[in-house]
Design an enzyme around this catalytic site. Sequence first.
Site, short mmCIF file in Angstrom:
data_model
loop_
_atom_site.label_atom_id
_atom_site.label_comp_id
_atom_site.label_asym_id
_atom_site.label_seq_id
_atom_site.Cartn_x
_atom_site.Cartn_y
_atom_site.Cartn_z
N GLU A 65 0.78 -1.40 -0.05
CA GLU A 65 -0.08 0.04 -0.03
C GLU A 65 0.87 1.18 -0.05
OE1 GLU A 65 -3.09 0.98 0.27
OE2 GLU A 65 -4.42 -0.48 1.21
N ASP A 66 0.37 2.37 -0.60
CA ASP A 66 0.97 3.62 -0.45
C ASP A 66 0.96 4.25 0.64
OD1 ASP A 66 -1.42 4.07 -0.99
OD2 ASP A 66 -1.31 5.61 -2.54
N ASP A 100 -4.94 5.92 5.69
CA ASP A 100 -5.37 6.99 6.38
C ASP A 100 -6.57 6.78 7.23
OD1 ASP A 100 -5.41 10.15 5.61
OD2 ASP A 100 -7.42 9.38 5.43
N ARG A 131 2.53 12.36 -8.95
CA ARG A 131 2.91 11.08 -8.62
C ARG A 131 4.28 10.94 -9.25
NH1 ARG A 131 -1.61 7.89 -7.53
NH2 ARG A 131 -3.55 8.37 -8.94
P1 XMP Z 1 -8.10 5.54 3.93
O1 XMP Z 1 -8.96 6.50 4.37
O2 XMP Z 1 -9.29 4.24 2.88
O3 XMP Z 1 -7.28 6.20 2.57
O4 XMP Z 1 -7.25 4.72 4.53
C1 XMP Z 1 -6.35 5.63 1.95
C2 XMP Z 1 -6.39 6.33 0.36
O5 XMP Z 1 -6.59 7.61 0.81
C3 XMP Z 1 -5.53 8.47 0.00
N1 XMP Z 1 -4.84 9.60 0.84
C4 XMP Z 1 -3.76 10.06 0.33
N2 XMP Z 1 -3.24 10.58 -0.81
N3 XMP Z 1 -1.88 11.81 -0.01
C5 XMP Z 1 -2.39 11.14 -1.19
O6 XMP Z 1 -1.77 11.56 -2.13
C6 XMP Z 1 -2.05 11.52 1.05
O7 XMP Z 1 -1.63 12.32 2.10
C7 XMP Z 1 -3.37 10.69 1.54
N4 XMP Z 1 -3.96 10.42 2.45
C8 XMP Z 1 -4.87 9.36 2.05
C9 XMP Z 1 -4.81 7.68 -0.88
O8 XMP Z 1 -5.61 7.19 -2.18
C10 XMP Z 1 -4.77 6.14 -0.18
O9 XMP Z 1 -5.06 4.99 -0.78
MG MG Z 2 -5.27 9.35 -4.63
#
Ligand code: XMP
Ligand code: MG
Length: 171
Positions: A95-96, A99, A161
């Site tokens: 995962e990236d 959140d 990106r």
């Molecule tokens: P959840 O809330 O499901 O979110 O854990 C995960 C997704 O939210 C996006 N995300 C971000 N993307 N910078 C980003 O470019 C951020 O700081 C950020 N915070 C959340 C991301 O798509 C991730 O997969």
């Molecule tokens: Mg995104």
Amino acid sequence: MKMNEVLYNAAAIADRVQELAKELDVAFDGSSIVAVVALKGAMPFAMDLIRSMKTPIAVELIRAKSYLGRESTGEVEFSLLPEGDLTGKTVLVIEDILDTGRTARAIYGALLIQNPQRVHVVTLLDKPARREVEFQPDWVGFSIENVFVVGYGLDYDEAYRQLPDIRVLEL
Ligand code: XMP
Ligand code: MG
């Protein structure tokens, strides 16, 4: 919108990715795994990580879209799921960023129903203060504050990106 400071530069990211690769190799101890890369954000991280690992790895892709609409249901939909059979496999989700935790939890659930032996999760970034559903990744690259970050795969409306560094974006 203002591009703010570099949070982690390319060298710091590379160092951390090397450390993670070593830790993962130790954990998997030579047994083969299936890496499931969460598109699109985790692409650069996943490729750098996989390239640095000695563990035999098959690669699959998953694409989750979370909808945080007005009702704030936080529903997660999949537009791409792994094609390979995960039955009995050791799976590593890459995962990236975590959140609220909803996307990771949904991915975890979607893979578990394919009867793998185990599903592990590694995330490049974690924002633990933002968690809304309980989810604990097995490995975290960097734990960060509640800021919006871009670069090294992470986007704002599909932009940034390609940046080699991870930067804070002031919206
Ligand atoms: P959840 O809330 O499901 O979110 O854990 C995960 C997704 O939210 C996006 N995300 C971000 N993307 N910078 C980003 O470019 C951020 O700081 C950020 N915070 C959340 C991301 O798509 C991730 O997969
Ligand atoms: Mg995104």
